[in-house]
Design a protein around this motif. Structure first.
Motif, mmCIF file in Angstrom:
data_model
loop_
_atom_site.group_PDB
_atom_site.id
_atom_site.type_symbol
_atom_site.label_atom_id
_atom_site.label_comp_id
_atom_site.label_asym_id
_atom_site.label_seq_id
_atom_site.Cartn_x
_atom_site.Cartn_y
_atom_site.Cartn_z
ATOM 1 N N ILE A 26 -9.891 5.801 16.096
ATOM 2 C CA ILE A 26 -10.325 5.081 14.891
ATOM 3 C C ILE A 26 -11.632 4.360 15.187
ATOM 4 C CG2 ILE A 26 -9.668 3.427 13.109
ATOM 5 C CD1 ILE A 26 -6.767 3.776 13.948
ATOM 6 N N ASP A 27 -12.627 4.586 14.355
ATOM 7 C CA ASP A 27 -13.931 3.954 14.565
ATOM 8 C C ASP A 27 -14.454 3.404 13.233
ATOM 9 O OD1 ASP A 27 -16.254 3.454 16.401
ATOM 10 O OD2 ASP A 27 -17.274 4.671 14.899
ATOM 11 N N GLY A 28 -15.066 2.229 13.301
ATOM 12 C CA GLY A 28 -15.686 1.637 12.116
ATOM 13 C C GLY A 28 -14.839 0.586 11.431
ATOM 14 N N THR A 29 -13.728 0.173 12.047
ATOM 15 C CA THR A 29 -12.855 -0.793 11.387
ATOM 16 C C THR A 29 -13.528 -2.145 11.183
ATOM 17 O OG1 THR A 29 -11.880 -1.423 13.525
ATOM 18 C CG2 THR A 29 -10.751 0.288 12.254
ATOM 19 N N GLU A 30 -14.607 -2.391 11.925
ATOM 20 C CA GLU A 30 -15.334 -3.653 11.723
ATOM 21 C C GLU A 30 -15.991 -3.726 10.354
ATOM 22 O OE1 GLU A 30 -18.327 -0.753 13.493
ATOM 23 O OE2 GLU A 30 -16.198 -1.248 13.768
ATOM 24 N N HIS A 31 -16.066 -2.594 9.665
ATOM 25 C CA HIS A 31 -16.678 -2.578 8.332
ATOM 26 C C HIS A 31 -15.715 -3.039 7.237
ATOM 27 C CE1 HIS A 31 -20.111 -0.709 10.070
ATOM 28 N NE2 HIS A 31 -19.543 0.456 10.275
ATOM 29 N N VAL A 32 -14.433 -3.127 7.548
ATOM 30 C CA VAL A 32 -13.451 -3.571 6.545
ATOM 31 C C VAL A 32 -13.628 -5.075 6.329
ATOM 32 C CG1 VAL A 32 -11.017 -3.751 5.958
ATOM 33 C CG2 VAL A 32 -11.837 -1.780 7.280
ATOM 34 N N PRO A 33 -13.898 -5.494 5.099
ATOM 35 C CA PRO A 33 -14.102 -6.929 4.858
ATOM 36 C C PRO A 33 -12.852 -7.741 5.174
ATOM 37 C CG PRO A 33 -13.988 -5.710 2.781
ATOM 38 C CD PRO A 33 -14.051 -4.699 3.875
ATOM 39 N N ARG A 34 -13.057 -8.880 5.797
ATOM 40 C CA ARG A 34 -11.938 -9.747 6.177
ATOM 41 C C ARG A 34 -11.327 -10.460 4.985
ATOM 42 N NH1 ARG A 34 -9.924 -9.628 11.589
ATOM 43 N NH2 ARG A 34 -11.486 -8.439 12.735
ATOM 44 N N ARG A 35 -12.079 -10.577 3.934
ATOM 45 C CA ARG A 35 -11.559 -11.227 2.721
ATOM 46 C C ARG A 35 -12.293 -10.654 1.518
ATOM 47 N NH1 ARG A 35 -14.518 -14.724 5.572
ATOM 48 N NH2 ARG A 35 -12.646 -15.554 6.572
ATOM 49 N N GLY A 36 -11.702 -10.844 0.356
ATOM 50 C CA GLY A 36 -12.328 -10.377 -0.876
ATOM 51 C C GLY A 36 -11.948 -8.955 -1.228
ATOM 52 N N GLY A 37 -12.179 -8.602 -2.470
ATOM 53 C CA GLY A 37 -11.815 -7.293 -2.984
ATOM 54 C C GLY A 37 -12.719 -6.181 -2.486
ATOM 55 N N ALA A 38 -12.185 -4.980 -2.430
ATOM 56 C CA ALA A 38 -12.932 -3.778 -2.075
ATOM 57 C C ALA A 38 -12.132 -2.569 -2.541
ATOM 58 C CB ALA A 38 -13.188 -3.694 -0.569
ATOM 59 N N VAL A 39 -12.832 -1.462 -2.781
ATOM 60 C CA VAL A 39 -12.177 -0.205 -3.130
ATOM 61 C C VAL A 39 -12.305 0.725 -1.931
ATOM 62 C CG1 VAL A 39 -12.042 1.746 -4.717
ATOM 63 C CG2 VAL A 39 -12.742 -0.501 -5.569
ATOM 64 N N LEU A 40 -11.194 0.983 -1.252
ATOM 65 C CA LEU A 40 -11.172 1.895 -0.113
ATOM 66 C C LEU A 40 -11.030 3.316 -0.652
ATOM 67 C CD1 LEU A 40 -9.199 1.461 3.194
ATOM 68 C CD2 LEU A 40 -9.167 3.643 1.965
ATOM 69 N N VAL A 41 -11.964 4.176 -0.275
ATOM 70 C CA VAL A 41 -12.000 5.543 -0.796
ATOM 71 C C VAL A 41 -11.886 6.523 0.358
ATOM 72 C CG1 VAL A 41 -13.413 7.237 -1.998
ATOM 73 C CG2 VAL A 41 -13.403 4.867 -2.771
ATOM 74 N N GLY A 109 -8.986 -10.405 -5.090
ATOM 75 C CA GLY A 109 -9.300 -10.308 -3.674
ATOM 76 C C GLY A 109 -8.571 -9.233 -2.903
ATOM 77 N N GLU A 110 -7.891 -8.310 -3.600
ATOM 78 C CA GLU A 110 -7.145 -7.254 -2.921
ATOM 79 C C GLU A 110 -8.057 -6.065 -2.580
ATOM 80 O OE1 GLU A 110 -4.133 -7.441 -1.958
ATOM 81 O OE2 GLU A 110 -2.910 -8.612 -3.354
ATOM 82 N N ILE A 111 -7.618 -5.273 -1.590
ATOM 83 C CA ILE A 111 -8.237 -3.973 -1.326
ATOM 84 C C ILE A 111 -7.393 -2.911 -2.018
ATOM 85 C CG2 ILE A 111 -8.829 -2.240 0.414
ATOM 86 C CD1 ILE A 111 -9.389 -4.430 2.376
ATOM 87 N N ILE A 112 -8.031 -2.127 -2.867
ATOM 88 C CA ILE A 112 -7.355 -1.064 -3.596
ATOM 89 C C ILE A 112 -7.737 0.276 -2.971
ATOM 90 C CG2 ILE A 112 -7.092 0.107 -5.817
ATOM 91 C CD1 ILE A 112 -5.836 -2.675 -5.688
ATOM 92 N N GLY A 113 -6.731 1.097 -2.648
ATOM 93 C CA GLY A 113 -6.977 2.403 -2.054
ATOM 94 C C GLY A 113 -6.956 3.506 -3.104
ATOM 95 N N VAL A 114 -7.968 4.378 -3.053
ATOM 96 C CA VAL A 114 -8.109 5.448 -4.045
ATOM 97 C C VAL A 114 -8.437 6.763 -3.341
ATOM 98 C CG1 VAL A 114 -9.448 6.273 -6.028
ATOM 99 C CG2 VAL A 114 -8.928 3.837 -5.803
ATOM 100 N N PHE A 115 -7.818 7.831 -3.800
ATOM 101 C CA PHE A 115 -8.176 9.182 -3.365
ATOM 102 C C PHE A 115 -8.891 9.843 -4.555
ATOM 103 C CE2 PHE A 115 -4.347 8.200 -0.837
ATOM 104 C CZ PHE A 115 -4.883 8.346 0.437
ATOM 105 N N PRO A 116 -10.220 9.807 -4.577
ATOM 106 C CA PRO A 116 -10.949 10.243 -5.777
ATOM 107 C C PRO A 116 -10.892 11.744 -6.042
ATOM 108 C CG PRO A 116 -12.473 9.715 -4.012
ATOM 109 C CD PRO A 116 -11.120 9.288 -3.542
ATOM 110 N N GLU A 117 -10.372 12.527 -5.078
ATOM 111 C CA GLU A 117 -10.171 13.948 -5.354
ATOM 112 C C GLU A 117 -8.924 14.162 -6.211
ATOM 113 O OE1 GLU A 117 -11.298 16.336 -1.490
ATOM 114 O OE2 GLU A 117 -10.494 14.363 -0.949
#
Length: 239
Positions: A26-41, A109-117
């Motif tokens: 796993i690489d790049g986990t430092e990019h996940v915001p520690r707080r606040g909303g985001a859309v994980l795609v 402030g939640e992270i929402i996960g989406v599979f856009p395909e």
């Protein structure tokens, strides 16, 4: 409100990962915001992708609320768990309700996960992205977090039997930097840029993947353009 179900489910998943002897890169986990909303795609190549995409947010101590088809919430086992973990059911005939639900969660402030395909890619290549993730991010004023998964199709995917033996399957996960819309950028334009970024991450994950086919019978999980025997995008579209 305390999270009474999600953490134990994560613990059970980690126990399963150890039992299956999965090997994570796993690489790049430092990019996940520690707080606040985001859309994980994320791209979508296997039935357990929501588990692995959510795993990418754990170093940041974040829980991801995934949007999933409504039928999963009707299942007698998965339904109560999905609701308790605050995932979001999507009725494709009435998608606006799920969209509003996701917007409210993002603004809180939640992270929402989406599979856009929208569905699993049986060619294991990226399909066309729907614009919903980009529209949600724009309307809620939150970033998009691109993620690519590789290797998850070898465990359980459409058209193949699940394989939960101790096969030491590697799972490669790449997380990109958060993306925000440019000034005046349309949802379609942002979606195209997002897809390009997920494609870059997917190619990086494929290059880093440590396993090559054992023989001709072990090429089903490799895309046709990489020399495998998975269906081409055109063939997958007709399945």
């Amino acid at each position: 409100m305390a999270e009474l179900v999600y953490p134990p489910v994560i613990g059970a998943a980690r126990t399963l990962f150890r039992a299956l002897d999965l090997r994570f890169d796993i690489d790049g986990t430092e990019h996940v915001p520690r707080r606040g909303g985001a859309v994980l795609v994320s791209n979508h190549i296997g039935y357990l992708d929501f588990v692995f995409a959510g795993l990418a947010a754990r170093p940041a101590k974040r829980l991801v609320r995934f949007m999933a088809k409504e039928s999963v919430f009707r299942h007698k086992v998965s339904g109560p768990l999905m609701r308790a973990m605050k995932h979001i059911p999507v009725d494709r005939s009435q998608g606006e309700h799920a969209y509003r639900h996701a917007l409210k969660a993002l603004r809180s402030g939640e992270i929402i996960g989406v599979f856009p395909e929208a569905t699993i890619s049986q060619s294991f290549t990226l399909k066309t992205f729907k614009t919903g993730a980009a529209r949600m991010a724009q309307e809620a004023g939150v970033p998009l977090l691109p993620v690519a998964l590789w290797g998850t199709q070898r465990l359980w995917t459409k058209g193949h039997k699940r394989d939960f033996g101790r096969n030491h399957f590697p799972i490669t996960i790449r997380v990109g930097e958060p993306m925000r819309p440019a000034e005046g950028e349309s949802a379609a334009g942002l979606t195209e840029r997002l897809r390009d970024r997920v494609q870059e991450l997917l190619e990086a994950a494929q290059r880093a993947y440590p396993v090559r086919p054992k023989g001709p019978e072990d090429t089903w999980w490799i895309p046709a353009h990489l020399g495998g025997t998975a269906p081409t995008p055109a063939e997958a579209g007709s399945l």
